[in-house]
Scaffold this active site. Structure first.
Site, PDB file in Angstrom:
ATOM      1  N   GLU A  27       0.841  -1.211   0.000  1.00 40.55           N
ATOM      2  CA  GLU A  27       0.000   0.000   0.000  1.00 40.55           C
ATOM      3  C   GLU A  27       0.873   1.257   0.000  1.00 40.55           C
ATOM      4  O   GLU A  27       0.567   2.222  -0.693  1.00 40.55           O
ATOM      5  CB  GLU A  27      -0.884   0.031   1.255  1.00 40.55           C
ATOM      6  CG  GLU A  27      -2.167  -0.786   1.144  1.00 40.55           C
ATOM      7  CD  GLU A  27      -2.872  -0.905   2.492  1.00 40.55           C
ATOM      8  OE1 GLU A  27      -2.737   0.023   3.324  1.00 40.55           O
ATOM      9  OE2 GLU A  27      -3.548  -1.939   2.712  1.00 40.55           O
ATOM     10  N   SER A  31       5.540  -7.901  -8.725  1.00 42.70           N
ATOM     11  CA  SER A  31       5.982  -6.758  -7.924  1.00 42.70           C
ATOM     12  C   SER A  31       4.989  -5.632  -8.136  1.00 42.70           C
ATOM     13  O   SER A  31       3.993  -5.799  -8.850  1.00 42.70           O
ATOM     14  CB  SER A  31       7.372  -6.289  -8.382  1.00 42.70           C
ATOM     15  OG  SER A  31       7.261  -5.628  -9.631  1.00 42.70           O
TER      16      SER A  31
END
Lengths: 356, 487
Positions: free
Chosen positions: B164, B380
């Site tokens: 996040e 990723s």
């Protein structure tokens, strides 16, 4: 030091006589010295390295029986198979393994059989060894790694037994590149490389393995890295080179002398980090520079030296920086004599530069 | 017919019949005849078919027929040698070659490219986290199990929050280990602190297990002055000497031959420790995989090569990566003992790594472990895996095959964990992480001088000159440079 020119003809002693003019400092004590060739000098350095550090290892293809150039003779017998051993035929493995060994504080002396075969290890050298300390914030390092490889023309080596790949490695921050010109230099420099706390690539001029013979002190001594040596003093032009090429350059200097041209000859010894100061001081004296190397001229390390000299000494220069180098071809077999930067090519360039 | 016909014996007759049945010898005309009784054929008809296909593709000319003739006479010679042998099978005789004795056979058979069945996968817990009956496993104490489980939760939450943070632009990059928590934590739990870790990049749980703090993780991701790496590398490139965790580098598989060298050093020092080096399924295609395993085998080095086969190398599925039965079968090619385990089963991973460690250390040999798992997250933060795989596949693995839930069930069923503890743990970790991120964000970056240190042990003249020159430039054009880096 007895030498032969490219045609195998014996030529005059050069470097031995001019040692007296050397401005380098070294901690070579006056002790007993023996006349030995280059591979024997390398062999002595390796014996000393393993003798003085129980955590030193020598490994690579065929090193156990003495190596294809006999540089590792007697090591396995004397220090045992755990410290001196053959590896599988795999350069990336040899260097990777060496990095691991070195990372644990050992002195890992890896041999690559010919510099022509070093490329599979290029990733390990550039992306791993060179960055090991930096990327870890100095928590880890592989400074104990030394990679040795025979390089350069040998008269009949062709594409894959003659290459001079030093320029590829000079572009890599984090490693050192060292090239000795003679047996005495080789022993002292190799010991310095092995003991230097940074990973080093050490190219040995195979042409000189048997042909170069010199008095080499029998004891343990080291020659400093990143210090160039003025091996012949002069006032009209500065010549810069390394390795086997220096003996060719010296012959050109001797002949130029007959025409009244006084040549200053510098052995760079360490290509990175290189001793800009010594070269610059010489150029300020002479105002002219000629660089010579066997590797192809385009992108060769001579280009770096040339650019640096022009940056620092432009107004002092009386002539463009000359480069007498190998041609931009793969190293040819029958055409080797044409490819090589010969004494006469150098002599012509000396005269052209002086008469510019 | 050649002169060998005169040397009639049952064995020769049988042999020729075999050959003719294979369609290999005899008139070229018969070559397309299907093989009859081919009892001596190993691999059955398939081998024969393959041979036939090969033979059919040969250019049929006199030279080829001559070749057949030559073969016949070679066969005859061999037959003469074994003439007095009562066996129709030549396999008893052995040949001496460099590398040792090997028995020979006159049956030309190719080893099949794959076994009939895939190598089975070792597991201890079923998908619901229940112990499978009569299973072999290494018992884990309550303390250890609770610690393992807690660290798995830690890892999950750390991944979520750092991910996040990247999305919010607070860090530049992140990659998660979602789905591989059991691999990360259980493998680490089976080791000692003296064992040296050479990670790929999806194993931060190993560091977490060893005590790397959430603050230390955050500091590296923010590249601040507390980062041990001194801000030089991208986020997730952790390294910690005190935890025997070598600094991560982006190139794939480079750590494998290094692992062999490190293990050799441990061997030389007679340390009761091993190296554990991690690699993904994709990484096994690299040359360094071959180099690393071969060197470790030849040097008899105590390395555990732990392959996380999570099915994906960015967008490249395993079918596009190799055609072998995964990675476990490759171990034998190097003379390395290997095992395939269920990577989502914490107890199976723990048991296998414990056993592997013992073998590596006590027998001074490398071991290969292939842990089957699934990469739940994207490769990723620079990847969106829904572009190359089905969302429902991802959801399936995230929920039905979740290693954390599975282990939780087992821990809870032992009465060692409760829902309340779960809630407490999750909120506590989340809070710690958010704090760590805040602190890391506010912490100063390393000073400019750290750009020039550690390239070598001491900066050489060219770097000193470049730093001097750069500082002059900065003073002339300060706006070109980030203000959060002390000059």
């Amino acid at each position: 030091m007895a030498l032969r020119n490219i045609m195998g003809k014996r030529v005059g002693i050069g470097l031995m006589g001019s040692r007296a003019l050397s401005t380098a400092t070294c901690d070579v004590e006056s002790g007993s010295a023996k006349s030995i060739n280059l591979y024997s000098a390398i062999n002595q350095a390796l014996h000393v390295a393993l003798e003085t550090d129980p955590r030193a290892f020598v490994f690579g293809e065929d090193v156990s029986f003495g190596g294809v150039f006999r540089c590792t003779t007697g090591l396995a017998d004397r220090f045992g198979k755990a410290r001196v051993f053959n590896t599988p035929l795999c350069e990336q493995g040899i260097v990777g393994f060496g990095i691991g060994l070195a990372a644990m504080g050992n002195r890992a002396i890896a041999e690559i059989q010919f510099a022509d075969y070093i490329y599979p290890a290029f990733d390990q050298i550039v992306n791993e060894a060179a960055k090991f300390r930096y990327r870890s914030g100095n928590q880890f390092n592989c400074g104990g790694l030394t990679i040795r490889a025979p390089y350069g023309a040998v008269g009949h080596g062709g594409h894959y037994h003659s290459q001079s790949p030093e320029a590829f490695f000079c572009h890599v921050p984090g490693i050192k590149v060292v090239i000795p010109r003679s047996p005495r230099q080789a022993k002292g420099l190799l010991l310095s490389c092995i003991r230097d706390p940074n990973p080093v690539v050490f190219f040995e001029p195979k042409w000189l393995y048997r042909l170069a013979v010199e008095e080499v002190p029998e004891h343990d001594y080291m020659l400093p890295l990143s210090e160039a040596e003025v091996i012949r003093q002069g006032s009209d032009i500065t010549l810069v080179g390394w390795g086997a090429q220096l003996s060719i350059m010296e012959q050109a200097c001797i002949e130029a002398e007959k025409d009244g041209i006084s040549c200053e000859l510098i052995d760079l010894k360490t290509l990175i980090p290189w001793d800009k100061e010594t070269v610059e001081a010489s150029v300020r004296k002479t105002g002219r520079v000629l660089i010579s190397h066997e590797a192809p001229v385009t992108g060769g390390f001579g280009a770096e030296i040339s650019a640096s000299i022009v940056e620092c000494c432009f107004l002092r220069l009386e002539a463009p920086v000359a480069r007498v180098c190998g041609l931009d071809t793969p190293f040819p077999l029958v055409f080797e004599p044409f490819y090589m930067p010969t004494k006469n090519k150098i002599l012509d360039a000396i005269k052209a530069t002086v008469n510019y | 017919m050649a002169n060998w016909v005169r040397i009639s014996s049952r064995s020769i007759g049988n042999h020729i019949r075999k050959r003719m049945n294979q369609g290999f010898i005899g008139s070229a005309v018969d070559i397309n005849k299907s093989s009859g009784s081919s009892s001596a054929l190993h691999g059955g008809r398939t081998v024969c078919d393959r041979n036939r296909r090969y033979l059919n593709s040969l250019p049929w000319n006199r030279a080829t027929l001559f070749w057949f003739q030559r073969f016949k006479s070679t066969v005859a010679e061999k037959q003469q040698d074994s003439f007095l042998s009562s066996d129709t099978d030549d396999d008893q005789l052995s040949l001496d070659f460099p590398g040792g004795k090997v028995s020979y056979t006159s049956d030309m058979n190719f080893i099949s490219e794959s076994s009939q069945t895939r190598v089975p996968c070792y597991r201890v817990l079923d998908d619901d986290g229940e112990l499978i009956k009569d299973t072999d496993f290494q018992q884990v104490s309550k303390e250890a199990a609770v610690k393992m489980y807690s660290k798995m939760v830690n890892l999950q939450i750390m991944d979520t929050i750092f991910y996040e943070a990247q999305r919010q632009g607070r860090i530049s990059f992140y990659l998660t280990s979602a789905g591989e928590e059991a691999i990360n934590i259980a493998s680490a739990a089976a080791l000692t602190e003296q064992d040296i870790i050479l990670p790929q990049y999806r194993e931060p749980g190993v560091l977490l297990w060893r005590g790397f703090t959430l603050q230390e993780f955050a500091d590296q991701c923010f590249g601040n002055k507390a980062d041990y790496g001194k801000g030089r590398q991208m986020p997730i490139h952790y390294g910690s000497k005190k935890h025997n965790f070598f600094t991560i580098s982006s190139p794939i598989a480079t750590q494998l031959p290094q692992a062999a060298g490190i293990a050799y050093s441990l061997k030389m020092d007679n340390k009761k420790a091993c190296v554990v080096s991690y690699i993904g399924d994709g990484g096994t295609s690299e040359g360094d995989f071959h180099a690393g395993l071969n060197f470790a085998a030849v040097m008899e080095a105590p390395v555990i090569f732990f392959c996380r086969n999570n099915g994906w190398a960015i967008s490249t599925n395993v079918w596009e990566q190799f055609r072998s039965d995964g990675i476990v079968v490759k171990g034998r090619a190097y003379g390395i003992r290997s095992i395939r385990v269920d990577g989502n089963d914490a107890l199976a991973v723990y048991t296998a790594v414990s056993a592997a460690r013992e073998m590596a250390v006590n027998e001074q040999r490398p071991i290969l472990i292939e842990a089957l798992t699934y990469r739940v997250g994207h490769h990723s933060t620079s990847d969106d895996s829904t572009k190359y795989r089905q969302s429902d596949e991802i959801v399936y693995w995230k929920n039905a095959r979740n290693p954390v839930n599975r282990f939780r069930n087992w821990v809870q069923s032992n009465g060692w964990w409760s829902d309340q503890q779960e809630t407490q743990l999750r909120s506590s970790v989340r809070k710690q992480l958010l704090e760590a991120i805040q602190v890391a964000e506010k912490t100063e970056k390393p000073p400019l001088s750290e750009m020039f240190t550690d390239v070598y042990d001491y900066p050489p003249p060219n770097l000193e000159e470049q730093e001097k020159h750069l500082r002059e430039t900065i003073s002339r054009h300060p706006a070109d440079y980030p203000s959060d880096i002390p000059v």
